[in-house]
Motif scaffolding. Structure first.
Motif, PDB file in Angstrom:
ATOM      1  N   GLY A 111      10.169   5.158  -4.546  1.00  0.00           N
ATOM      2  CA  GLY A 111       8.854   4.538  -4.609  1.00  0.00           C
ATOM      3  C   GLY A 111       8.270   4.655  -6.002  1.00  0.00           C
ATOM      4  N   GLY A 112       7.477   3.666  -6.372  1.00  0.00           N
ATOM      5  CA  GLY A 112       6.848   3.659  -7.692  1.00  0.00           C
ATOM      6  C   GLY A 112       7.043   2.299  -8.328  1.00  0.00           C
ATOM      7  N   SER A 113       6.030   1.426  -8.152  1.00  0.00           N
ATOM      8  CA  SER A 113       6.068   0.085  -8.748  1.00  0.00           C
ATOM      9  C   SER A 113       7.298  -0.725  -8.341  1.00  0.00           C
ATOM     10  CB  SER A 113       5.948   0.168 -10.274  1.00  0.00           C
ATOM     11  OG  SER A 113       4.704   0.744 -10.632  1.00  0.00           O
ATOM     12  N   VAL A 114       7.727  -0.561  -7.072  1.00  0.00           N
ATOM     13  CA  VAL A 114       8.770  -1.461  -6.559  1.00  0.00           C
ATOM     14  C   VAL A 114       8.131  -2.824  -6.316  1.00  0.00           C
ATOM     15  CG1 VAL A 114      10.421  -1.933  -4.712  1.00  0.00           C
ATOM     16  CG2 VAL A 114      10.018   0.435  -5.459  1.00  0.00           C
ATOM     17  N   LEU A 132       9.622   2.996  -0.671  1.00  0.00           N
ATOM     18  CA  LEU A 132       8.249   3.220  -0.210  1.00  0.00           C
ATOM     19  C   LEU A 132       7.368   2.391  -1.145  1.00  0.00           C
ATOM     20  CD1 LEU A 132       6.128   4.617   1.527  1.00  0.00           C
ATOM     21  CD2 LEU A 132       6.320   6.638   0.069  1.00  0.00           C
ATOM     22  N   ILE A 133       6.678   1.423  -0.559  1.00  0.00           N
ATOM     23  CA  ILE A 133       6.071   0.354  -1.342  1.00  0.00           C
ATOM     24  C   ILE A 133       4.548   0.427  -1.248  1.00  0.00           C
ATOM     25  CG2 ILE A 133       6.149  -2.145  -1.776  1.00  0.00           C
ATOM     26  CD1 ILE A 133       8.959  -0.735  -1.573  1.00  0.00           C
ATOM     27  N   GLY A 134       3.879   0.579  -2.369  1.00  0.00           N
ATOM     28  CA  GLY A 134       2.419   0.624  -2.374  1.00  0.00           C
ATOM     29  C   GLY A 134       1.837  -0.769  -2.552  1.00  0.00           C
ATOM     30  N   GLY A 135       1.437  -1.088  -3.767  1.00  0.00           N
ATOM     31  CA  GLY A 135       0.741  -2.343  -4.060  1.00  0.00           C
ATOM     32  C   GLY A 135       1.403  -3.575  -3.468  1.00  0.00           C
ATOM     33  N   ALA A 136       2.715  -3.665  -3.592  1.00  0.00           N
ATOM     34  CA  ALA A 136       3.402  -4.881  -3.132  1.00  0.00           C
ATOM     35  C   ALA A 136       3.430  -4.985  -1.610  1.00  0.00           C
ATOM     36  CB  ALA A 136       4.827  -4.930  -3.697  1.00  0.00           C
ATOM     37  N   ALA A 180       5.300   6.573 -12.192  1.00  0.00           N
ATOM     38  CA  ALA A 180       5.667   5.193 -11.837  1.00  0.00           C
ATOM     39  C   ALA A 180       4.783   4.623 -10.738  1.00  0.00           C
ATOM     40  CB  ALA A 180       7.128   5.140 -11.391  1.00  0.00           C
ATOM     41  N   ILE A 181       3.886   5.441 -10.171  1.00  0.00           N
ATOM     42  CA  ILE A 181       3.101   4.981  -9.023  1.00  0.00           C
ATOM     43  C   ILE A 181       1.889   4.201  -9.491  1.00  0.00           C
ATOM     44  CG2 ILE A 181       1.678   5.706  -7.068  1.00  0.00           C
ATOM     45  CD1 ILE A 181       3.568   8.034  -6.675  1.00  0.00           C
ATOM     46  N   GLY A 182       1.866   2.935  -9.110  1.00  0.00           N
ATOM     47  CA  GLY A 182       0.706   2.095  -9.397  1.00  0.00           C
ATOM     48  C   GLY A 182       0.522   1.799 -10.880  1.00  0.00           C
ATOM     49  N   GLY A 213       2.755  14.653   2.040  1.00  0.00           N
ATOM     50  CA  GLY A 213       2.933  15.079   0.652  1.00  0.00           C
ATOM     51  C   GLY A 213       2.963  13.960  -0.361  1.00  0.00           C
ATOM     52  N   HIS A 214       2.322  12.840  -0.036  1.00  0.00           N
ATOM     53  CA  HIS A 214       2.224  11.801  -1.080  1.00  0.00           C
ATOM     54  C   HIS A 214       1.569  12.425  -2.318  1.00  0.00           C
ATOM     55  CE1 HIS A 214       1.012   8.268  -3.301  1.00  0.00           C
ATOM     56  NE2 HIS A 214       1.956   7.620  -2.630  1.00  0.00           N
ATOM     57  N   SER A 215       1.980  11.979  -3.481  1.00  0.00           N
ATOM     58  CA  SER A 215       1.479  12.622  -4.718  1.00  0.00           C
ATOM     59  C   SER A 215      -0.038  12.504  -4.844  1.00  0.00           C
ATOM     60  CB  SER A 215       2.158  12.034  -5.951  1.00  0.00           C
ATOM     61  OG  SER A 215       1.835  10.674  -6.083  1.00  0.00           O
ATOM     62  N   GLU A 216      -0.616  11.438  -4.255  1.00  0.00           N
ATOM     63  CA  GLU A 216      -2.075  11.328  -4.325  1.00  0.00           C
ATOM     64  C   GLU A 216      -2.739  12.410  -3.480  1.00  0.00           C
ATOM     65  OE1 GLU A 216      -2.176   7.163  -3.385  1.00  0.00           O
ATOM     66  OE2 GLU A 216      -1.267   6.754  -5.328  1.00  0.00           O
ATOM     67  N   ARG A 217      -2.100  12.844  -2.406  1.00  0.00           N
ATOM     68  CA  ARG A 217      -2.651  13.954  -1.613  1.00  0.00           C
ATOM     69  C   ARG A 217      -2.384  15.289  -2.303  1.00  0.00           C
ATOM     70  NH1 ARG A 217      -5.474  12.788   2.520  1.00  0.00           N
ATOM     71  NH2 ARG A 217      -5.546  15.019   2.860  1.00  0.00           N
ATOM     72  N   GLY A 251       5.836   0.348   3.946  1.00  0.00           N
ATOM     73  CA  GLY A 251       4.641  -0.027   3.192  1.00  0.00           C
ATOM     74  C   GLY A 251       3.612   1.087   3.271  1.00  0.00           C
ATOM     75  N   ASN A 252       2.999   1.389   2.153  1.00  0.00           N
ATOM     76  CA  ASN A 252       1.916   2.371   2.103  1.00  0.00           C
ATOM     77  C   ASN A 252       0.675   1.639   1.621  1.00  0.00           C
ATOM     78  OD1 ASN A 252       0.140   4.453   1.623  1.00  0.00           O
ATOM     79  ND2 ASN A 252       1.271   5.313  -0.124  1.00  0.00           N
ATOM     80  N   TRP A 253      -0.192   1.316   2.586  1.00  0.00           N
ATOM     81  CA  TRP A 253      -1.387   0.532   2.237  1.00  0.00           C
ATOM     82  C   TRP A 253      -2.405   1.357   1.453  1.00  0.00           C
ATOM     83  CZ3 TRP A 253      -2.896  -2.485   7.381  1.00  0.00           C
ATOM     84  CH2 TRP A 253      -1.880  -3.406   7.680  1.00  0.00           C
ATOM     85  N   LYS A 254      -2.252   2.667   1.456  1.00  0.00           N
ATOM     86  CA  LYS A 254      -3.253   3.544   0.835  1.00  0.00           C
ATOM     87  C   LYS A 254      -4.643   3.233   1.434  1.00  0.00           C
ATOM     88  CE  LYS A 254      -0.223   3.940  -3.083  1.00  0.00           C
ATOM     89  NZ  LYS A 254      -0.042   4.364  -4.443  1.00  0.00           N
ATOM     90  N   MET A 255      -5.719   3.381   0.656  1.00  0.00           N
ATOM     91  CA  MET A 255      -7.057   3.141   1.227  1.00  0.00           C
ATOM     92  C   MET A 255      -7.467   1.692   0.976  1.00  0.00           C
ATOM     93  SD  MET A 255     -10.450   5.545   0.951  1.00  0.00           S
ATOM     94  CE  MET A 255     -11.110   4.864  -0.553  1.00  0.00           C
TER      95      MET A 255
HETATM   96  P1  PGA Z   1       3.148   1.555  -5.877  1.00  0.00           P
HETATM   97  O1  PGA Z   1       2.871   2.839  -4.952  1.00  0.00           O
HETATM   98  O2  PGA Z   1       4.270   0.786  -5.242  1.00  0.00           O
HETATM   99  O3  PGA Z   1       1.863   0.810  -5.887  1.00  0.00           O
HETATM  100  O4  PGA Z   1       3.533   2.090  -7.229  1.00  0.00           O
HETATM  101  C1  PGA Z   1       3.900   3.507  -4.306  1.00  0.00           C
HETATM  102  C2  PGA Z   1       3.353   4.670  -3.505  1.00  0.00           C
HETATM  103  O5  PGA Z   1       2.464   5.360  -4.004  1.00  0.00           O
HETATM  104  O6  PGA Z   1       3.778   4.931  -2.363  1.00  0.00           O
END
Ligand code: PGA
Length: 248
Positions: free
Chosen positions: A208-211, A229-233, A170-172, A94-98, A10-14
């Protein structure tokens, strides 16, 4: 040669607060699939909370970034040794947001991965192309160039390194790569890793990307997708645990 391990991270981000984290961690502790390695990557201030809340569980504590330097005059940075002191065992690099918001180069990402490994952490090396790169036919070249500076790490320590393929488009966004698209890139990444070092055949390659709970099973059933690698979910306990089950 050992097979790649299954992972859901899980990647909680901020996101988060002491109160909302407590409820989420309490639920996530009951991870339902012992064969799957599970971790949550939280913002730095919450690592102590993770250490307490996850102690005695199979869920690993993770961070979202690490400094490539060991110690010293690097204001605002956090070292791998500090992460270790707070019970952290994995760290995203190296997350794409960084790469996008903090201008991180692939060379810097490789240096961060090396610092993590040296401290006994498992770096999760994130790679992935933008939509413009994909449309220009540059998806594979982009990912290969992102992996290249990490070559010596794959050769020396493949057992302790994980790769996460996250197409930026696909991210978010709610747009998931189709299982066929994702599998094609994962097979390419696997081939690149084996070219670098035959031992890197055992490196787990996560998508990872909208899983979501609804698409995880089909993605994870692809032969070269070893988990996610799971962000939002990952912020919703029931969804995250259902994704963990889908990886088993
Ligand atoms: P997402 O993010 O599951 O919300 O698309 C994935 C990530 O950025 O790690």
């Amino acid at each position: 040669m050992s097979k790649p391990e299954r992972w859901v991270i899980g990647n909680w981000k901020m996101n988060g607060s002491l109160a909302s984290n407590a409820a989420l961690l309490e639920a996530v502790r009951a991870q339902p699939a012992p064969a799957v390695k599970v971790a949550v990557c939280a913002p730095f201030p919450y690592l102590h909370q993770l250490q307490q809340a996850l102690s005695g569980s199979d869920v690993q504590s993770g961070a979202q970034d690490v400094c490539e330097q060991g110690a010293g005059a690097y204001t605002g940075q956090v070292s791998a040794a500090m992460l270790r002191e707070f019970g952290t065992s994995v760290v995203l690099v190296g997350h794409s947001e960084r790469r996008q918001f903090n201008a991180e180069s692939s060379e810097l990402v490789a240096a961060k991965a090396a610092a993590a490994l040296a401290a006994g952490l498992t770096p999760i090396i994130c790679v992935g192309e933008t939509l413009a790169q994909r449309q220009a036919g540059l998806a594979e070249a982009t990912v290969a160039a992102q992996l290249a500076p990490c070559a010596s790490l794959f050769a020396a320590a493949s057992a302790n390194v994980v790769v996460a393929y996250e197409p930026v488009w696909a991210i978010g966004t709610g747009i998931t790569a189709t299982p066929v698209e994702a599998q094609a890139m994962h097979a390419f990444i696997r081939a690149q890793l084996i070219l670098i070092s035959p031992s890197a055949a055992s490196v787990s390659v996560l998508y990872g990307g909208s899983v979501k709970a609804s698409n995880a099973k089909e993605l994870f059933s692809q032969p070269d997708i070893d988990g996610g690698l799971i962000g939002g979910a990952s912020l919703v306990a029931a969804d995250f645990l259902s994704i963990v089950s889908a990886a088993a």
